[in-house]
Write a protein that holds these residues in place. Structure first.
Motif, PDB file in Angstrom:
ATOM      1  N   PHE A   1       0.904  -1.230   0.101  1.00 39.21           N
ATOM      2  CA  PHE A   1      -0.117   0.049   0.006  1.00 39.21           C
ATOM      3  C   PHE A   1       0.973   1.099  -0.013  1.00 39.21           C
ATOM      4  N   THR A   2       0.658   2.042  -0.679  1.00 40.14           N
ATOM      5  CA  THR A   2       1.397   3.486  -0.746  1.00 40.14           C
ATOM      6  C   THR A   2       0.759   4.467   0.318  1.00 40.14           C
ATOM      7  N   SER A   3       1.856   5.452   0.592  1.00 45.16           N
ATOM      8  CA  SER A   3       1.275   6.381   1.759  1.00 45.16           C
ATOM      9  C   SER A   3       0.034   7.146   1.503  1.00 45.16           C
ATOM     10  N   SER A   4      -0.422   7.502   0.297  1.00 45.65           N
ATOM     11  CA  SER A   4      -1.484   8.284   0.055  1.00 45.65           C
ATOM     12  C   SER A   4      -2.805   7.204   0.395  1.00 45.65           C
ATOM     13  N   THR A   5      -2.594   6.032  -0.308  1.00 44.10           N
ATOM     14  CA  THR A   5      -3.783   4.884   0.040  1.00 44.10           C
ATOM     15  C   THR A   5      -4.113   4.779   1.524  1.00 44.10           C
ATOM     16  N   ILE A   6      -3.070   4.774   2.194  1.00 46.86           N
ATOM     17  CA  ILE A   6      -2.889   4.310   3.895  1.00 46.86           C
ATOM     18  C   ILE A   6      -3.958   5.634   4.269  1.00 46.86           C
ATOM     19  N   SER A   7      -3.391   6.478   4.195  1.00 46.60           N
ATOM     20  CA  SER A   7      -3.794   7.870   4.811  1.00 46.60           C
ATOM     21  C   SER A   7      -5.498   7.924   4.356  1.00 46.60           C
ATOM     22  N   ARG A   8      -5.566   7.858   3.114  1.00 46.40           N
ATOM     23  CA  ARG A   8      -7.074   7.911   2.594  1.00 46.40           C
ATOM     24  C   ARG A   8      -7.999   6.855   3.103  1.00 46.40           C
ATOM     25  N   ILE A   9      -7.345   5.789   3.322  1.00 49.01           N
ATOM     26  CA  ILE A   9      -8.159   4.587   3.831  1.00 49.01           C
ATOM     27  C   ILE A   9      -8.439   4.849   5.507  1.00 49.01           C
ATOM     28  N   PHE A  10      -7.636   5.234   5.996  1.00 56.98           N
ATOM     29  CA  PHE A  10      -7.737   5.821   7.479  1.00 56.98           C
ATOM     30  C   PHE A  10      -8.749   6.698   7.837  1.00 56.98           C
ATOM     31  N   ILE A  11      -8.668   7.967   7.293  1.00 56.79           N
ATOM     32  CA  ILE A  11      -9.546   8.997   7.138  1.00 56.79           C
ATOM     33  C   ILE A  11     -11.021   8.629   6.983  1.00 56.79           C
ATOM     34  N   SER A  12     -11.056   7.888   5.974  1.00 54.20           N
ATOM     35  CA  SER A  12     -12.507   7.485   5.503  1.00 54.20           C
ATOM     36  C   SER A  12     -12.974   6.457   6.575  1.00 54.20           C
ATOM     37  N   ASP A  13     -12.337   5.500   6.916  1.00 53.46           N
ATOM     38  CA  ASP A  13     -12.711   4.417   8.088  1.00 53.46           C
ATOM     39  C   ASP A  13     -13.094   5.107   9.295  1.00 53.46           C
ATOM     40  N   PHE A  14     -12.288   6.112   9.619  1.00 51.69           N
ATOM     41  CA  PHE A  14     -12.496   6.827  11.014  1.00 51.69           C
ATOM     42  C   PHE A  14     -13.709   7.860  10.983  1.00 51.69           C
TER      43      PHE A  14
ATOM     44  N   GLY B   1      -3.151  11.067   9.958  1.00 57.78           N
ATOM     45  CA  GLY B   1      -3.055  11.098   8.372  1.00 57.78           C
ATOM     46  C   GLY B   1      -1.893  11.630   7.919  1.00 57.78           C
ATOM     47  N   ALA B   2      -1.417  12.627   8.355  1.00 59.78           N
ATOM     48  CA  ALA B   2      -0.088  13.296   7.963  1.00 59.78           C
ATOM     49  C   ALA B   2       1.152  12.295   8.448  1.00 59.78           C
ATOM     50  N   ALA B   3       0.837  11.547   9.483  1.00 56.05           N
ATOM     51  CA  ALA B   3       2.083  10.523   9.820  1.00 56.05           C
ATOM     52  C   ALA B   3       1.905   9.734   8.953  1.00 56.05           C
ATOM     53  N   TYR B   4       0.922   9.113   8.548  1.00 54.50           N
ATOM     54  CA  TYR B   4       0.817   7.763   7.488  1.00 54.50           C
ATOM     55  C   TYR B   4       1.359   8.407   6.125  1.00 54.50           C
ATOM     56  N   SER B   5       1.066   9.700   5.720  1.00 52.92           N
ATOM     57  CA  SER B   5       1.541  10.067   4.527  1.00 52.92           C
ATOM     58  C   SER B   5       3.138  10.153   4.435  1.00 52.92           C
ATOM     59  N   ALA B   6       3.701  10.302   5.493  1.00 51.85           N
ATOM     60  CA  ALA B   6       5.198  10.201   5.544  1.00 51.85           C
ATOM     61  C   ALA B   6       6.055   8.749   5.433  1.00 51.85           C
ATOM     62  N   VAL B   7       4.900   7.887   5.740  1.00 52.90           N
ATOM     63  CA  VAL B   7       5.401   6.494   5.314  1.00 52.90           C
ATOM     64  C   VAL B   7       5.398   6.508   3.820  1.00 52.90           C
ATOM     65  N   LYS B   8       6.354   5.926   3.113  1.00 53.48           N
ATOM     66  CA  LYS B   8       6.374   5.934   1.649  1.00 53.48           C
ATOM     67  C   LYS B   8       5.333   4.622   1.302  1.00 53.48           C
ATOM     68  N   ARG B   9       5.515   3.566   1.769  1.00 51.28           N
ATOM     69  CA  ARG B   9       4.702   2.484   1.562  1.00 51.28           C
ATOM     70  C   ARG B   9       4.962   1.320   2.648  1.00 51.28           C
ATOM     71  N   VAL B  10       3.701   0.457   2.595  1.00 49.87           N
ATOM     72  CA  VAL B  10       3.994  -0.646   3.548  1.00 49.87           C
ATOM     73  C   VAL B  10       3.940  -1.945   2.464  1.00 49.87           C
ATOM     74  N   SER B  11       4.592  -3.091   2.767  1.00 49.74           N
ATOM     75  CA  SER B  11       4.869  -4.046   1.855  1.00 49.74           C
ATOM     76  C   SER B  11       4.525  -5.495   2.744  1.00 49.74           C
ATOM     77  N   LYS B  12       4.422  -6.396   1.889  1.00 46.39           N
ATOM     78  CA  LYS B  12       3.975  -7.757   2.332  1.00 46.39           C
ATOM     79  C   LYS B  12       5.060  -8.321   3.231  1.00 46.39           C
ATOM     80  N   GLY B  13       4.501  -8.680   4.714  1.00 49.62           N
ATOM     81  CA  GLY B  13       5.806  -9.022   5.531  1.00 49.62           C
ATOM     82  C   GLY B  13       5.881  -8.064   6.583  1.00 49.62           C
ATOM     83  N   ASP B  14       5.529  -6.826   6.305  1.00 48.76           N
ATOM     84  CA  ASP B  14       5.419  -5.700   7.356  1.00 48.76           C
ATOM     85  C   ASP B  14       4.814  -5.869   8.628  1.00 48.76           C
ATOM     86  N   VAL B  15       4.925  -5.509   9.583  1.00 49.39           N
ATOM     87  CA  VAL B  15       4.091  -5.631  11.030  1.00 49.39           C
ATOM     88  C   VAL B  15       3.849  -4.008  11.507  1.00 49.39           C
TER      89      VAL B  15
END
Length: 236
Positions: free
Chosen positions: A106-119, A139-153
């Motif tokens: 997941f990219t940072s923009s996707t993570i941030s968008r999903i979080f705000i929408s779900d919240f 949302g800003a902190a998630y945006s600072a994360v470039k991406r999360v990949s399979k296997g990340d926790v």
């Protein structure tokens, strides 16, 4: 020696018995409680007992969270004690952890968008307006994360006296809390209401039934075939 046989003294007999018992024990595979206390979901091993911030937590339940047709992550809920209803989880004192074991990128923009929408979906209009600063910070902190990949926790924890904190692969996510009223100085959001709403995303009335039932321990999880050691993270 009698009739061609070797006669051992009582002491020698006892010593041989002790040596035989020791050799037999060495050949038996070790089966510690920690190895038995591991479940597995989508190939992700989950410890049934962990130590976080110096406190023992138990795996309350786990489930696969989906986004559309895709499996997003294996979500696990860790609590000081097991609970089987959302209300009981919300009222439980102590540390609570939502752990996300990522299954796809997941990219940072996707993570941030999903979080705000779900919240927003899981909060009232009044709650959303009340927590707008906290929502923006996350949302800003998630945006600072470039991406999360399979296997990340990803661990999202509520710690009494500290607040709501996020760790990605053991590294704490940095928050700009300088302008946030009531914010703690340890990169935590000091709002239990914000974390309660976050929990609603997973076990609230709007959460998918399969996800909610899994996290509440109403769905039986398969035991892991590989076993494992008890997870300990004294600092996290």
């Amino acid at each position: 020696m009698q009739d061609g046989r070797i006669v051992l003294t009582p002491f020698e007999q006892q010593r041989r018995q002790m040596m035989a018992a020791a050799m037999a024990a060495a050949l038996v595979p070790l089966a510690t409680p920690a190895e038995a206390a591991t479940v597995e979901l989508e190939g992700v091993p989950l410890e049934e007992t962990i130590t976080a911030y110096g406190q023992k937590l138990v795996l309350n339940g786990a489930a696969v969270r989906k986004r559309g047709y895709f499996k997003a992550d294996v979500t696990a809920l860790y609590l000081p004690e097991k609970r089987t209803t959302p209300d009981a989880v919300f009222k439980l004192n102590g540390i609570r952890r939502i752990q996300l074991n990522i299954l796809r990128e997941f990219t940072s923009s996707t993570i941030s968008r999903i979080f705000i929408s779900d919240f927003k979906q899981n909060s009232t209009d009044a709650e959303f307006k009340q927590l707008i600063n906290e929502i923006s910070q996350v949302g800003a902190a998630y945006s600072a994360v470039k991406r999360v990949s399979k296997g990340d926790v990803v661990n999202l924890d509520w710690v009494p006296g500290k607040g709501w904190m996020c760790y990605i692969n053991g590294k704490q996510l940095m928050l700009d809390t300088s302008a946030m009223p009531g914010a703690a100085s340890n990169n935590a959001i000091n709002s239990e209401l914000a974390y309660q709403i976050y929990l609603r995303m997973y076990i609230g009335p709007a959460a998918p039934e399969e996800l909610r039932n899994g996290l509440l321990g109403l769905t039986r999880l398969p035991k892991s075939s590989g076993g494992g050691k008890e997870a300990k993270d004294a600092d996290v």
